[in-house]
Design a protein around this motif. Structure first.
Motif, PDB file in Angstrom:
ATOM      1  N   PHE A 268      16.396 -19.419  48.781  1.00 28.71           N
ATOM      2  CA  PHE A 268      15.502 -20.435  49.330  1.00 28.71           C
ATOM      3  C   PHE A 268      16.170 -21.720  49.801  1.00 28.71           C
ATOM      4  CE2 PHE A 268      12.272 -17.932  47.047  1.00 28.71           C
ATOM      5  CZ  PHE A 268      11.341 -17.790  48.061  1.00 28.71           C
ATOM      6  N   VAL A 269      17.432 -21.977  49.478  1.00 25.75           N
ATOM      7  CA  VAL A 269      18.045 -23.233  49.916  1.00 25.75           C
ATOM      8  C   VAL A 269      18.106 -23.289  51.443  1.00 25.75           C
ATOM      9  CG1 VAL A 269      20.140 -24.648  49.882  1.00 25.75           C
ATOM     10  CG2 VAL A 269      19.368 -23.495  47.794  1.00 25.75           C
ATOM     11  N   GLY A 270      18.596 -22.210  52.068  1.00 26.70           N
ATOM     12  CA  GLY A 270      18.710 -22.195  53.511  1.00 26.70           C
ATOM     13  C   GLY A 270      17.379 -22.199  54.221  1.00 26.70           C
ATOM     14  N   LEU A 271      16.322 -21.775  53.547  1.00 25.35           N
ATOM     15  CA  LEU A 271      14.996 -21.771  54.150  1.00 25.35           C
ATOM     16  C   LEU A 271      14.304 -23.120  54.021  1.00 25.35           C
ATOM     17  CD1 LEU A 271      12.556 -20.250  55.374  1.00 25.35           C
ATOM     18  CD2 LEU A 271      11.916 -19.611  53.046  1.00 25.35           C
ATOM     19  N   VAL A 272      14.391 -23.721  52.845  1.00 22.08           N
ATOM     20  CA  VAL A 272      13.612 -24.924  52.549  1.00 22.08           C
ATOM     21  C   VAL A 272      14.205 -26.175  53.178  1.00 22.08           C
ATOM     22  CG1 VAL A 272      12.952 -26.463  50.656  1.00 22.08           C
ATOM     23  CG2 VAL A 272      12.607 -23.995  50.442  1.00 22.08           C
ATOM     24  N   VAL A 273      15.522 -26.322  53.114  1.00 26.97           N
ATOM     25  CA  VAL A 273      16.161 -27.580  53.500  1.00 26.97           C
ATOM     26  C   VAL A 273      15.872 -27.979  54.946  1.00 26.97           C
ATOM     27  CG1 VAL A 273      18.423 -28.611  53.940  1.00 26.97           C
ATOM     28  CG2 VAL A 273      17.936 -27.575  51.728  1.00 26.97           C
ATOM     29  N   PRO A 274      16.032 -27.087  55.940  1.00 32.49           N
ATOM     30  CA  PRO A 274      15.723 -27.528  57.312  1.00 32.49           C
ATOM     31  C   PRO A 274      14.279 -27.960  57.496  1.00 32.49           C
ATOM     32  CG  PRO A 274      17.004 -25.486  57.327  1.00 32.49           C
ATOM     33  CD  PRO A 274      16.581 -25.714  55.922  1.00 32.49           C
ATOM     34  N   HIS A 275      13.352 -27.323  56.780  1.00 33.53           N
ATOM     35  CA  HIS A 275      11.951 -27.705  56.904  1.00 33.53           C
ATOM     36  C   HIS A 275      11.689 -29.089  56.334  1.00 33.53           C
ATOM     37  CE1 HIS A 275      10.183 -24.140  58.661  1.00 33.53           C
ATOM     38  NE2 HIS A 275      10.902 -23.386  57.855  1.00 33.53           N
ATOM     39  N   LEU A 276      12.329 -29.409  55.227  1.00 34.05           N
ATOM     40  CA  LEU A 276      12.168 -30.749  54.668  1.00 34.05           C
ATOM     41  C   LEU A 276      12.608 -31.813  55.673  1.00 34.05           C
ATOM     42  CD1 LEU A 276      13.455 -30.182  51.014  1.00 34.05           C
ATOM     43  CD2 LEU A 276      11.101 -30.541  51.753  1.00 34.05           C
ATOM     44  N   LEU A 277      13.684 -31.533  56.381  1.00 33.47           N
ATOM     45  CA  LEU A 277      14.170 -32.486  57.375  1.00 33.47           C
ATOM     46  C   LEU A 277      13.262 -32.539  58.601  1.00 33.47           C
ATOM     47  CD1 LEU A 277      17.949 -31.714  57.042  1.00 33.47           C
ATOM     48  CD2 LEU A 277      16.861 -33.887  56.527  1.00 33.47           C
ATOM     49  N   ARG A 278      12.719 -31.400  58.997  1.00 32.50           N
ATOM     50  CA  ARG A 278      11.784 -31.424  60.123  1.00 32.50           C
ATOM     51  C   ARG A 278      10.530 -32.212  59.772  1.00 32.50           C
ATOM     52  NH1 ARG A 278      13.291 -25.853  60.468  1.00 32.50           N
ATOM     53  NH2 ARG A 278      14.731 -25.505  62.201  1.00 32.50           N
ATOM     54  N   LEU A 279      10.079 -32.100  58.517  1.00 35.67           N
ATOM     55  CA  LEU A 279       8.934 -32.897  58.094  1.00 35.67           C
ATOM     56  C   LEU A 279       9.244 -34.390  58.153  1.00 35.67           C
ATOM     57  CD1 LEU A 279       7.674 -30.813  55.024  1.00 35.67           C
ATOM     58  CD2 LEU A 279       6.600 -30.998  57.268  1.00 35.67           C
ATOM     59  N   ALA A 280      10.531 -34.735  57.999  1.00 34.64           N
ATOM     60  CA  ALA A 280      10.945 -36.145  58.093  1.00 34.64           C
ATOM     61  C   ALA A 280      11.215 -36.566  59.533  1.00 34.64           C
ATOM     62  CB  ALA A 280      12.185 -36.378  57.236  1.00 34.64           C
ATOM     63  N   GLY A 281      11.017 -35.663  60.497  1.00 36.96           N
ATOM     64  CA  GLY A 281      11.160 -36.027  61.899  1.00 36.96           C
ATOM     65  C   GLY A 281      12.433 -35.564  62.566  1.00 36.96           C
ATOM     66  N   ARG A 283      14.110 -33.135  64.568  1.00 36.35           N
ATOM     67  CA  ARG A 283      13.945 -31.969  65.432  1.00 36.35           C
ATOM     68  C   ARG A 283      15.224 -31.660  66.208  1.00 36.35           C
ATOM     69  NH1 ARG A 283       9.190 -29.465  63.919  1.00 36.35           N
ATOM     70  NH2 ARG A 283       7.682 -31.069  63.326  1.00 36.35           N
ATOM     71  N   ASP A 284      15.961 -32.686  66.546  1.00 41.57           N
ATOM     72  CA  ASP A 284      17.211 -32.537  67.291  1.00 41.57           C
ATOM     73  C   ASP A 284      18.261 -31.926  66.368  1.00 41.57           C
ATOM     74  OD1 ASP A 284      19.614 -32.866  68.667  1.00 41.57           O
ATOM     75  OD2 ASP A 284      18.985 -34.744  69.573  1.00 41.57           O
ATOM     76  N   HIS A 285      18.913 -30.844  66.804  1.00 42.69           N
ATOM     77  CA  HIS A 285      19.917 -30.206  65.965  1.00 42.69           C
ATOM     78  C   HIS A 285      21.135 -31.088  65.713  1.00 42.69           C
ATOM     79  CE1 HIS A 285      17.613 -26.502  66.811  1.00 42.69           C
ATOM     80  NE2 HIS A 285      18.128 -26.084  65.681  1.00 42.69           N
ATOM     81  N   ARG A 286      21.354 -32.079  66.549  1.00 38.96           N
ATOM     82  CA  ARG A 286      22.442 -33.016  66.282  1.00 38.96           C
ATOM     83  C   ARG A 286      22.169 -33.833  65.024  1.00 38.96           C
ATOM     84  NH1 ARG A 286      22.553 -35.848  72.067  1.00 38.96           N
ATOM     85  NH2 ARG A 286      20.327 -35.647  71.612  1.00 38.96           N
ATOM     86  N   LEU A 287      20.918 -33.939  64.659  1.00 37.61           N
ATOM     87  CA  LEU A 287      20.527 -34.590  63.413  1.00 37.61           C
ATOM     88  C   LEU A 287      20.221 -33.566  62.322  1.00 37.61           C
ATOM     89  CD1 LEU A 287      19.831 -37.384  62.144  1.00 37.61           C
ATOM     90  CD2 LEU A 287      17.498 -37.052  62.977  1.00 37.61           C
ATOM     91  N   LEU A 288      19.617 -32.452  62.748  1.00 39.12           N
ATOM     92  CA  LEU A 288      19.164 -31.450  61.779  1.00 39.12           C
ATOM     93  C   LEU A 288      20.330 -30.748  61.078  1.00 39.12           C
ATOM     94  CD1 LEU A 288      16.693 -29.953  60.618  1.00 39.12           C
ATOM     95  CD2 LEU A 288      16.914 -28.329  62.513  1.00 39.12           C
ATOM     96  N   LEU A 289      21.391 -30.392  61.813  1.00 33.99           N
ATOM     97  CA  LEU A 289      22.489 -29.640  61.206  1.00 33.99           C
ATOM     98  C   LEU A 289      23.253 -30.449  60.158  1.00 33.99           C
ATOM     99  CD1 LEU A 289      23.944 -27.473  64.111  1.00 33.99           C
ATOM    100  CD2 LEU A 289      22.223 -26.898  62.421  1.00 33.99           C
ATOM    101  N   PRO A 290      23.752 -31.657  60.487  1.00 33.93           N
ATOM    102  CA  PRO A 290      24.421 -32.412  59.416  1.00 33.93           C
ATOM    103  C   PRO A 290      23.477 -32.799  58.295  1.00 33.93           C
ATOM    104  CG  PRO A 290      24.204 -33.752  61.404  1.00 33.93           C
ATOM    105  CD  PRO A 290      23.823 -32.356  61.777  1.00 33.93           C
ATOM    106  N   GLY A 291      22.210 -33.093  58.643  1.00 27.94           N
ATOM    107  CA  GLY A 291      21.241 -33.419  57.603  1.00 27.94           C
ATOM    108  C   GLY A 291      21.005 -32.251  56.665  1.00 27.94           C
ATOM    109  N   SER A 292      20.948 -31.024  57.211  1.00 31.09           N
ATOM    110  CA  SER A 292      20.746 -29.838  56.378  1.00 31.09           C
ATOM    111  C   SER A 292      21.935 -29.605  55.451  1.00 31.09           C
ATOM    112  CB  SER A 292      20.524 -28.611  57.261  1.00 31.09           C
ATOM    113  OG  SER A 292      19.327 -28.719  57.997  1.00 31.09           O
ATOM    114  N   ALA A 293      23.151 -29.845  55.958  1.00 33.29           N
ATOM    115  CA  ALA A 293      24.328 -29.689  55.104  1.00 33.29           C
ATOM    116  C   ALA A 293      24.293 -30.687  53.942  1.00 33.29           C
ATOM    117  CB  ALA A 293      25.598 -29.869  55.931  1.00 33.29           C
ATOM    118  N   LEU A 294      23.966 -31.941  54.242  1.00 36.72           N
ATOM    119  CA  LEU A 294      23.930 -32.962  53.190  1.00 36.72           C
ATOM    120  C   LEU A 294      22.797 -32.706  52.199  1.00 36.72           C
ATOM    121  CD1 LEU A 294      24.580 -36.150  55.374  1.00 36.72           C
ATOM    122  CD2 LEU A 294      26.186 -35.046  53.819  1.00 36.72           C
ATOM    123  N   LEU A 295      21.607 -32.387  52.725  1.00 39.85           N
ATOM    124  CA  LEU A 295      20.466 -32.175  51.834  1.00 39.85           C
ATOM    125  C   LEU A 295      20.623 -30.885  51.034  1.00 39.85           C
ATOM    126  CD1 LEU A 295      17.776 -33.260  50.873  1.00 39.85           C
ATOM    127  CD2 LEU A 295      16.661 -32.068  52.782  1.00 39.85           C
TER     128      LEU A 295
END
Length: 340
Positions: A268-281, A283-295
């Protein structure tokens, strides 16, 4: 970029630092906050460690530090791979296990436990090496089955992943049936996931096979933004669609296979983390990818802290804790999608 998005990455980075500090200092055996800076100063040669802190410093260095760093590396790799898979397949419910990586790693690890008596010379590396090879083999099989004249077909890869997952699950079940009582205990412990056996010598391997591919995945942010429009649109925007898709799958498979090899199955880590970031706004993968790694790193650190602390002096399996966090969120996500 809005103000909330500008502060998102710094906020997630601060959360990671807080989770790292908590992982180092908290647990069944508490370590005083003053021990961490004193230990750092001693290691850097700035000031000797006070004798009163020698015991806590030993716990910090020998047990907590390797475990916390490994949790951060593996969580970061799982988070980045999950975001890439969701962007690659344009499917918010995709995760790295969808293409058979985790199932292949599990089958090979169980085979090593049950049938690997002749390879005992590999010692503690036998099961991790088998799991890593199994995850990559399952991915390469899926890639081979899904290639056509135009390159890699995403829909066929998904269907191949479903078949490979089912086949690996059947093979794993057969091996469990053939296993003796001790082997069944070992299989159960491995499949539930744990960081209890992490050693300092494994960290360079994790940096090479998890952190490095995860960093390489960050370079795919721009192509993945184009993929959101569709394959044809991405092609006309100048993206090399087959090459990007192949690189994304292989890099994700390497990172996830190595993570599974070192800790067992962590769901579930790989499934949940990107969604948490999308809920925070994000959408751009330039923000989503590093954010997913950190979160992802922060989430796995906190999950490991919970695994060590909630049932002390016993330790909960790490995969159980992540599933307890991820499964309710997944169900809520399905409910929200249906309402929408």
């Amino acid at each position: 970029m809005t103000a909330s998005r500008r502060v998102l990455l710094p906020g997630v980075a601060l959360l990671l630092l807080a989770a790292l500090a908590a992982g180092l200092l908290l647990g069944p055996a508490r370590v005083a906050p003053a021990t961490l800076p004193a230990w750092l100063a001693d290691r850097l040669g700035w000031a000797p460690l006070p004798p009163s802190l020698l015991g806590e410093a030993a716990i910090l260095e020998a047990i907590r530090l390797p475990r916390a760093l490994m949790a951060a590396i593996i969580g970061g790799g799982l988070g980045a791979a999950g975001a890439v898979m969701q962007g690659l397949f344009r499917n918010p419910l995709a995760d790295p296990g969808l293409i058979g990586v985790s199932a292949g790693a599990a089958l090979a690890a169980v085979a090593a436990i049950v049938l690997g008596g002749g390879l005992a010379g590999l010692g503690l590396w036998l099961v991790p090496l088998a799991a890593f090879a199994g995850g990559l083999a399952a991915t390469l099989l899926g890639l081979a089955l899904s290639r056509d004249g135009a390159g890699l077909d995403a829909a066929t890869l998904l269907l191949a992943g479903i078949a490979i997952n089912a086949l690996c699950a059947a093979g794993t079940g057969l091996l469990v049936f053939l296993a003796d009582e001790r082997q069944v205990r070992d299989i159960t412990f491995w499949t539930l996931g744990s960081l209890a056996g992490v050693r300092l010598a494994q960290l360079p391997v994790a940096l090479l096979l998890i952190a490095a591919p995860a960093l390489a995945l960050l370079a795919l942010a721009r192509p993945l933004n184009s993929f959101l429009l569709g394959d044809a649109e991405a092609f006309f925007l100048g993206e090399r669609v087959p090459q990007v898709r192949l690189a994304a799958v292989l890099l994700s498979a390497i990172a996830v296979s190595a993570g599974v090899a070192l800790t067992g199955l962590v769901a579930f880590v790989g499934l949940v983390v990107p969604h948490l970031l999308r809920l925070a706004g994000a959408r751009d993968h330039r923000l989503l990818l590093p954010g997913s790694a950190l979160l992802g790193a922060a989430l796995l650190l906190l999950a490991d802290l919970g695994a060590r602390s909630l049932a002390a002096p016993a330790e909960l399996p790490l995969g159980v804790v992540t599933a307890l966090i991820g499964a309710p969120f997944f169900l809520w996500l399905l409910r929200q999608g249906r309402s929408a």
